[in-house]
Design a protein around this motif. Structure first.
Motif, mmCIF file in Angstrom:
data_model
loop_
_atom_site.group_PDB
_atom_site.id
_atom_site.type_symbol
_atom_site.label_atom_id
_atom_site.label_comp_id
_atom_site.label_asym_id
_atom_site.label_seq_id
_atom_site.Cartn_x
_atom_site.Cartn_y
_atom_site.Cartn_z
ATOM 1 N N ARG A 93 0.855 -1.199 0.000
ATOM 2 C CA ARG A 93 0.000 0.000 0.000
ATOM 3 C C ARG A 93 0.878 1.232 0.000
ATOM 4 N NH1 ARG A 93 -5.218 0.089 3.528
ATOM 5 N NH2 ARG A 93 -5.419 1.821 2.114
ATOM 6 N N PHE A 94 0.303 2.278 -0.517
ATOM 7 C CA PHE A 94 1.001 3.562 -0.459
ATOM 8 C C PHE A 94 0.790 4.176 0.917
ATOM 9 C CE2 PHE A 94 0.333 3.356 -5.122
ATOM 10 C CZ PHE A 94 1.672 3.345 -5.475
ATOM 11 N N GLY A 95 1.818 4.879 1.393
ATOM 12 C CA GLY A 95 1.754 5.517 2.703
ATOM 13 C C GLY A 95 1.507 7.009 2.592
ATOM 14 N N ASP A 96 1.665 7.652 3.701
ATOM 15 C CA ASP A 96 1.447 9.089 3.818
ATOM 16 C C ASP A 96 2.664 9.836 3.278
ATOM 17 O OD1 ASP A 96 0.834 11.659 4.551
ATOM 18 O OD2 ASP A 96 0.225 11.139 6.583
ATOM 19 N N ILE A 97 2.426 10.810 2.445
ATOM 20 C CA ILE A 97 3.553 11.568 1.861
ATOM 21 C C ILE A 97 4.177 12.520 2.874
ATOM 22 C CG2 ILE A 97 2.651 11.425 -0.483
ATOM 23 C CD1 ILE A 97 1.639 14.303 -0.166
ATOM 24 N N GLY A 103 -2.011 8.024 10.951
ATOM 25 C CA GLY A 103 -3.279 7.298 10.962
ATOM 26 C C GLY A 103 -3.137 5.831 10.616
ATOM 27 N N PHE A 104 -1.918 5.310 10.633
ATOM 28 C CA PHE A 104 -1.675 3.926 10.231
ATOM 29 C C PHE A 104 -2.473 2.930 11.074
ATOM 30 C CE2 PHE A 104 0.802 0.103 11.291
ATOM 31 C CZ PHE A 104 0.721 -0.557 10.084
ATOM 32 N N ASP A 105 -2.453 3.100 12.407
ATOM 33 C CA ASP A 105 -3.135 2.155 13.301
ATOM 34 C C ASP A 105 -4.612 2.024 12.979
ATOM 35 O OD1 ASP A 105 -1.537 0.725 14.945
ATOM 36 O OD2 ASP A 105 -1.820 1.971 16.719
ATOM 37 N N GLU A 106 -5.311 3.156 12.897
ATOM 38 C CA GLU A 106 -6.744 3.130 12.628
ATOM 39 C C GLU A 106 -7.047 2.543 11.254
ATOM 40 O OE1 GLU A 106 -5.103 5.988 13.429
ATOM 41 O OE2 GLU A 106 -5.616 6.074 15.552
ATOM 42 N N GLU A 107 -6.228 2.924 10.281
ATOM 43 C CA GLU A 107 -6.449 2.453 8.912
ATOM 44 C C GLU A 107 -6.252 0.944 8.816
ATOM 45 O OE1 GLU A 107 -4.379 3.040 4.566
ATOM 46 O OE2 GLU A 107 -4.302 4.703 5.992
ATOM 47 N N GLY A 132 -8.775 -4.069 18.144
ATOM 48 C CA GLY A 132 -8.141 -3.097 19.040
ATOM 49 C C GLY A 132 -6.639 -3.093 18.860
ATOM 50 N N ALA A 133 -6.086 -1.901 18.659
ATOM 51 C CA ALA A 133 -4.646 -1.760 18.481
ATOM 52 C C ALA A 133 -3.937 -1.800 19.830
ATOM 53 C CB ALA A 133 -4.343 -0.436 17.780
ATOM 54 N N ALA A 134 -2.787 -2.451 19.866
ATOM 55 C CA ALA A 134 -1.972 -2.488 21.086
ATOM 56 C C ALA A 134 -1.437 -1.081 21.361
ATOM 57 C CB ALA A 134 -0.835 -3.483 20.921
ATOM 58 N N PRO A 135 -1.226 -0.730 22.638
ATOM 59 C CA PRO A 135 -0.827 0.641 22.967
ATOM 60 C C PRO A 135 0.560 1.047 22.470
ATOM 61 C CG PRO A 135 -0.896 -0.730 24.945
ATOM 62 C CD PRO A 135 -1.448 -1.543 23.827
ATOM 63 N N LEU A 136 1.468 0.110 22.274
ATOM 64 C CA LEU A 136 2.839 0.462 21.879
ATOM 65 C C LEU A 136 3.103 0.226 20.396
ATOM 66 C CD1 LEU A 136 4.741 -0.983 24.974
ATOM 67 C CD2 LEU A 136 4.001 1.377 24.564
ATOM 68 N N ASN A 137 2.074 0.233 19.588
ATOM 69 C CA ASN A 137 2.246 0.009 18.149
ATOM 70 C C ASN A 137 3.076 1.105 17.507
ATOM 71 O OD1 ASN A 137 0.821 -2.336 18.134
ATOM 72 N ND2 ASN A 137 -1.000 -1.516 17.158
ATOM 73 N N LYS A 138 3.848 0.697 16.493
ATOM 74 C CA LYS A 138 4.611 1.629 15.664
ATOM 75 C C LYS A 138 4.256 1.330 14.223
ATOM 76 C CE LYS A 138 8.474 1.668 18.866
ATOM 77 N NZ LYS A 138 9.836 1.243 19.113
ATOM 78 N N PRO A 139 4.425 2.281 13.315
ATOM 79 C CA PRO A 139 4.139 1.996 11.906
ATOM 80 C C PRO A 139 4.957 0.844 11.337
ATOM 81 C CG PRO A 139 4.267 4.357 12.244
ATOM 82 C CD PRO A 139 4.705 3.708 13.531
ATOM 83 N N SER A 140 6.142 0.575 11.901
ATOM 84 C CA SER A 140 6.967 -0.516 11.384
ATOM 85 C C SER A 140 6.494 -1.886 11.866
ATOM 86 C CB SER A 140 8.419 -0.317 11.802
ATOM 87 O OG SER A 140 8.510 -0.261 13.215
ATOM 88 N N GLY A 141 5.823 -1.939 13.004
ATOM 89 C CA GLY A 141 5.320 -3.205 13.540
ATOM 90 C C GLY A 141 4.187 -2.954 14.510
ATOM 91 N N ALA A 142 3.091 -3.661 14.325
ATOM 92 C CA ALA A 142 1.916 -3.404 15.151
ATOM 93 C C ALA A 142 1.170 -4.698 15.448
ATOM 94 C CB ALA A 142 0.988 -2.411 14.442
ATOM 95 N N ASP A 143 0.478 -4.704 16.591
ATOM 96 C CA ASP A 143 -0.348 -5.837 16.996
ATOM 97 C C ASP A 143 -1.787 -5.375 17.174
ATOM 98 O OD1 ASP A 143 1.674 -7.843 17.176
ATOM 99 O OD2 ASP A 143 2.342 -6.974 19.070
ATOM 100 N N TYR A 144 -2.719 -6.245 16.784
ATOM 101 C CA TYR A 144 -4.148 -5.938 16.886
ATOM 102 C C TYR A 144 -4.878 -7.141 17.464
ATOM 103 C CZ TYR A 144 -2.742 -2.332 13.617
ATOM 104 O OH TYR A 144 -2.094 -1.280 13.012
ATOM 105 N N THR A 145 -5.693 -6.911 18.485
ATOM 106 C CA THR A 145 -6.527 -7.973 19.052
ATOM 107 C C THR A 145 -7.872 -7.954 18.348
ATOM 108 O OG1 THR A 145 -5.439 -7.826 21.204
ATOM 109 C CG2 THR A 145 -7.618 -8.870 21.143
ATOM 110 N N VAL A 146 -8.239 -9.091 17.741
ATOM 111 C CA VAL A 146 -9.493 -9.204 17.000
ATOM 112 C C VAL A 146 -10.483 -10.024 17.829
ATOM 113 C CG1 VAL A 146 -10.586 -9.994 14.870
ATOM 114 C CG2 VAL A 146 -8.258 -9.093 14.811
#
Length: 197
Positions: A93-97, A103-107, A132-146
């Motif tokens: 995907r294309f990212g933010d210029i 807005g990566f987490d929400e998207e 739900g996004a984990a509190p310490l998420n970064k754009p390079s690596g993120a965790d989500y509880t489904v």
């Protein structure tokens, strides 16, 4: 509601099973001058009572089916998360210029929800999924509880995002000048496991 319908149906069946002689005795004890009730009236009453009981049981099962269709089962959620993981893994995907994608987490959470709902199958509802996004998420690596309404199970979806400069997009500039903005491209590696993140 289901219990009420089944209790009502059982009551109607019990009423329909009362013998005609018993009803005649009750009527005589309450009103000795009342006219005698013919056997055909008891037949019609039994048909009506059993028919209403059947409608009550049918309605109870229909209501249970509607409730079951409105909630996710653990198996439905497990299958849907597995399929969503496979479909999102290896995508780009294309990212933010303007930077690291605030807005990566929400998207990406919305993308996971959409994929899970889409892969839920015919019996799963088309809503009720929460990511739900984990509190310490970064754009390079993120965790989500489904999680999903009705399901006890939860799944952790792990997303690794890497920059793919070969896929960047450089829009043409004005009047033949090269564009000043590069739209970055990112590749996603997505895995999932059972349990919360």
């Amino acid at each position: 509601m289901v219990v009420l319908l089944l209790v009502l149906a059982a009551g109607l069946v019990a009423m329909g099973c009362v013998r005609a002689d018993q009803v005649r005795r009750w009527r005589r004890s309450l009103s000795p001058s009342a006219p005698e009730v013919p056997d055909s009236a008891f037949v019609v009453a039994r048909v009506a009572l059993f028919g209403m009981a059947g409608i009550g049981v049918f309605s109870a099962f229909q209501f249970m089916a509607v409730v079951a269709d409105a909630e996710w089962s653990d198996d439905e959620l497990s299958h849907a998360v597995g399929q969503a993981t496979e479909e999102l893994n290896g995508t780009s995907r294309f990212g933010d210029i303007y930077g690291e994608d605030s807005g990566f987490d929400e998207e990406f959470a919305t993308m996971i929800e959409d994929e899970v709902v889409e892969n839920g199958g015919g019996g799963a509802p088309q809503s009720g999924v929460d990511t739900g996004a984990a509190p310490l998420n970064k754009p390079s690596g993120a965790d989500y509880t489904v999680q999903a309404a009705g399901a006890d199970a939860a799944f952790c979806v792990h997303v690794v995002r890497t920059r793919s400069k070969g896929g960047d997009y450089e829009p043409p500039g004005i009047a033949g000048n090269p564009g000043a903005v590069t739209v970055p491209n990112y590749d996603f590696a997505v895995t999932s496991r059972k349990g919360e993140c």
